[in-house]
Design a protein around this motif. Structure first.
Motif, PDB file in Angstrom:
ATOM      1  N   GLU A  13     -10.456   2.476  -1.660  1.00  0.00           N
ATOM      2  CA  GLU A  13     -10.624   3.066  -2.994  1.00  0.00           C
ATOM      3  C   GLU A  13     -11.914   3.888  -3.066  1.00  0.00           C
ATOM      4  O   GLU A  13     -11.946   4.972  -3.638  1.00  0.00           O
ATOM      5  N   SER A  16     -11.493   7.042  -1.046  1.00  0.00           N
ATOM      6  CA  SER A  16     -10.662   8.027  -1.741  1.00  0.00           C
ATOM      7  C   SER A  16     -11.451   8.818  -2.780  1.00  0.00           C
ATOM      8  O   SER A  16     -11.080   9.938  -3.119  1.00  0.00           O
TER       9      SER A  16
ATOM     10  N   PRO B  11       2.162  -2.216 -11.656  1.00  0.00           N
ATOM     11  CA  PRO B  11       0.908  -1.984 -10.933  1.00  0.00           C
ATOM     12  C   PRO B  11       1.017  -0.641 -10.206  1.00  0.00           C
ATOM     13  O   PRO B  11       2.070  -0.320  -9.658  1.00  0.00           O
ATOM     14  N   GLU B  13      -0.128   0.359  -7.466  1.00  0.00           N
ATOM     15  CA  GLU B  13       0.189   0.223  -6.042  1.00  0.00           C
ATOM     16  C   GLU B  13       1.692   0.070  -5.830  1.00  0.00           C
ATOM     17  O   GLU B  13       2.260   0.661  -4.917  1.00  0.00           O
ATOM     18  N   THR B  14       2.318  -0.746  -6.691  1.00  0.00           N
ATOM     19  CA  THR B  14       3.777  -0.912  -6.627  1.00  0.00           C
ATOM     20  C   THR B  14       4.457   0.410  -6.914  1.00  0.00           C
ATOM     21  O   THR B  14       5.335   0.861  -6.160  1.00  0.00           O
ATOM     22  N   SER B  16       3.394   3.365  -6.545  1.00  0.00           N
ATOM     23  CA  SER B  16       3.196   4.332  -5.454  1.00  0.00           C
ATOM     24  C   SER B  16       4.172   4.105  -4.301  1.00  0.00           C
ATOM     25  O   SER B  16       4.465   5.019  -3.544  1.00  0.00           O
ATOM     26  N   ARG B  17       4.628   2.856  -4.156  1.00  0.00           N
ATOM     27  CA  ARG B  17       5.546   2.561  -3.050  1.00  0.00           C
ATOM     28  C   ARG B  17       7.012   2.830  -3.403  1.00  0.00           C
ATOM     29  O   ARG B  17       7.845   2.997  -2.509  1.00  0.00           O
ATOM     30  N   GLN B  51       5.577  -8.658  -0.024  1.00  0.00           N
ATOM     31  CA  GLN B  51       5.174  -7.547  -0.899  1.00  0.00           C
ATOM     32  C   GLN B  51       6.397  -6.790  -1.419  1.00  0.00           C
ATOM     33  O   GLN B  51       6.470  -6.451  -2.599  1.00  0.00           O
ATOM     34  N   ASP B  55       7.317  -6.413  -5.289  1.00  0.00           N
ATOM     35  CA  ASP B  55       7.479  -5.091  -5.911  1.00  0.00           C
ATOM     36  C   ASP B  55       8.821  -4.996  -6.638  1.00  0.00           C
ATOM     37  O   ASP B  55       8.901  -4.521  -7.774  1.00  0.00           O
TER      38      ASP B  55
END
Lengths: 214, 214
Positions: A13, A16, B11, B13-14, B16-17, B51, B55
């Motif tokens: 982070e 970035s 989230p 991060e989730t 983004s995936r 993960q 997700d």
């Protein structure tokens, strides 16, 4: 000591955010600003003051109480931490409209990035020049990459060809790839892949817009 | 119930995936695969099994013990969660080489994204067509955006013009921006900005390469 500081692992982070900090500091320097407080810098960056100071402390970059940070000192410290205080030869793979745009991009020089190779498979493109670089056939990659010292490769080919291209780059000794094709690449351990997925970003943006604006 | 599920905050991060999961599921479907275990899907995606299941549980997408996930069911669930089960009109601002490449990109349709407007300030470009869309002058943005229902805008202009363009888009009612210019944009609350910074990605890649390969 510099070597140690540089190779210290930064939180992703923090990493970035460093290019954004660096860009702002360059702008301040060009505007003739010599010093800046963390509070003012954080405000201009739109980040929290505590987060900014924590990020910079990872690089052992500290402000002076009452005087703030030296703008040039901070910019150079971040440049060094990123590893951009030396030249990075770069290959662009794929000479379609995206690849051509990437090959023509003018912002590389200030980051010490230099496009030294461009690859395609189309005989109509091989041999042509984009700026001062001649397009080579992908089969020539091992030789061209060795000769021009390429360390980073940008993959700008159709999804169906991306894995093939990644394999070819890895075989030619390139261990850091920036992939524009919307596919997950399989690479050996030790090879770094970063994904630039326009389509994924737009999907995320659409979702955030629904959440935010209903 | 669907509305609630869709507007639930995921989230980041989730989120983004999800486009990556979606892409893999599309590929599996096209390959004729009907069901997939979370273990196999995680392996193919190069992510952890736990993960992946976490997700998907955010989207209330659950596999059946011993049978795994239905590929089509999962793909459609992610598409719906992202908000891509309806049409998203899109504007491209800047018709230089990058903007033209983005306007010509063929992958939008499968995400229900449609380029309905392209803007520039160059009189030599205004009036020309890129695919079937006529380039408009940026001063015409309020009218063109209202007429074509643009909801997302991609900013592909030089850094010096990016803030001006963002302001114009926001004034014209666009609240979600994907910015390719390497500058931090100042926008009012409620406007979403995602950054596509090629230069920043290459800087991060250079740093990771040093850390990884020495």
């Amino acid at each position: 000591v510099e070597g140690i500081a540089r190779q210290r692992i930064l939180p992703l982070e923090t990493l970035s955010r460093l290019p954004v900090y660096r860009q702002k500091l360059r702008q301040l320097r060009e505007d003739g600003v010599d010093t800046v407080s963390s509070l003012e810098l954080a405000k201009q960056l739109g980040v929290g003051d505590a987060q900014l100071r924590r990020d910079l402390s990872y690089l052992r970059l500290l402000g002076r109480p009452g005087r703030g940070y030296g703008v040039r000192h901070l910019e150079e410290g971040i440049t060094r931490a990123l590893g951009l205080d030396r030249r990075w030869p770069l290959a662009i793979v794929g000479c379609g409209s995206l690849g051509t745009a990437l090959a023509r991009y003018e912002g590389y020089a200030r980051d010490n990035l230099v496009v030294t190779a461009i690859f395609d498979i189309d005989p109509a493109k091989v041999g042509k020049k984009v700026r001062s670089v001649t397009v080579s056939h992908i089969d020539e990659a091992p030789r061209v990459i060795a000769e021009t010292g390429v360390e980073l490769a940008v993959i700008a080919v159709p999804s169906s060809a991306a894995q093939h291209v990644a394999d070819a780059m890895v075989r030619a000794g390139v261990t850091a790839l920036l992939n524009f094709a919307p596919v997950a690449l399989a690479v050996p351990a030790g090879v770094i892949v970063r994904q630039m997925d326009i389509s994924a970003e737009l999907q995320i943006l659409a979702h955030l817009k629904i959440v935010e604006n209903g």
